[in-house]
Scaffold this motif. Sequence first.
Motif: not given
Length: 321
Positions: A125-126, A156-157, A159-160
């Motif tokens: 998860s982030d 990796l997103s 947002e992250l």
Amino acid sequence: MEYTRNEAKSWAQANLHGFHDAPLTPFTRDGEVDAPALRHNIDAFVDMGMEGIVVGGFIGEAWNLTLSEWMRYHELVADANAGRMKISTIILDPSARQALEKIEFTRTLGYQVAEVMNPAVQLKSDDEIFAFYKYLTDRSDMAIVLYRTPVSGTVLSLELMQRLADLPTLVGVKQGSLRRSDTYKLRRDLRQDFFVSEPMEQYFLDDLRLGYKFLQWAAFHYTVFGKLRPVIRQYMADAAAGDWPAAQAKWLSLRAASGFIEDMTVWELARTGTYASAFTLLKPWYDAIGLKGGYVLAPVADVTQERREWLGGKLRELGIA
């Protein structure tokens, strides 16, 4: 190190530029690092004008080393380099504690940067991935680079990435999603003192035209162009001088070689999700261009003699060897 933790980003902006290739590791048939061959390659990288090397990753087969072998390998690289190029490490461990131990060990040897891949086993998860990097950056002052790749199991997103870029010692990312649109968005949305490096040669001239500081981070594209490497330097010099027609003509002259390199490496990686095919083929590729490829570590198998001969013929045909 040459910087404090609060200076990591500004140091990276000022000092990380040009070609920082990720080299193969030449092994003997018995699975030992071939130290003379390693020294030969490092001397050759210096002669190529390489600004730095980034060792310890997938392409160097470091994932297949024991901890003591990994440490000895980094000692050999530091000794052979003798301060001539910047040296950086790549860390692939799912354990934050082991990753931290490796970071601190390489720091004592003179390594300046650690590329640390997000864990492939757990922490998906982030928030979990952010906590992994926060653990490292809270305990080490060494500059850290991310690798945004599907090979890790979790890309990796965006947002992250915005959260991670604000950690004081995280200085940049190798953008390995193979989506150019991701690169544009990251460069647009992330802070300006956090670099986003495109590894593939096909984008070098485009990045120069757009005004980005050039940094090829932890890739192998410059090395494997072999005899055609000077053409890359020439079109970059033309671009720096503002002679875009000359730069474009030289860039276009490399498209056949560049396409072959990508088909044999990047797109094979995208198809299989593993670096094994790439580094296996690059062993005889190194031999063909005057470097020392050595043998592949078991359980991965070396390429056949038939494929080795086919590769040599293609590299000669393209002017690479």
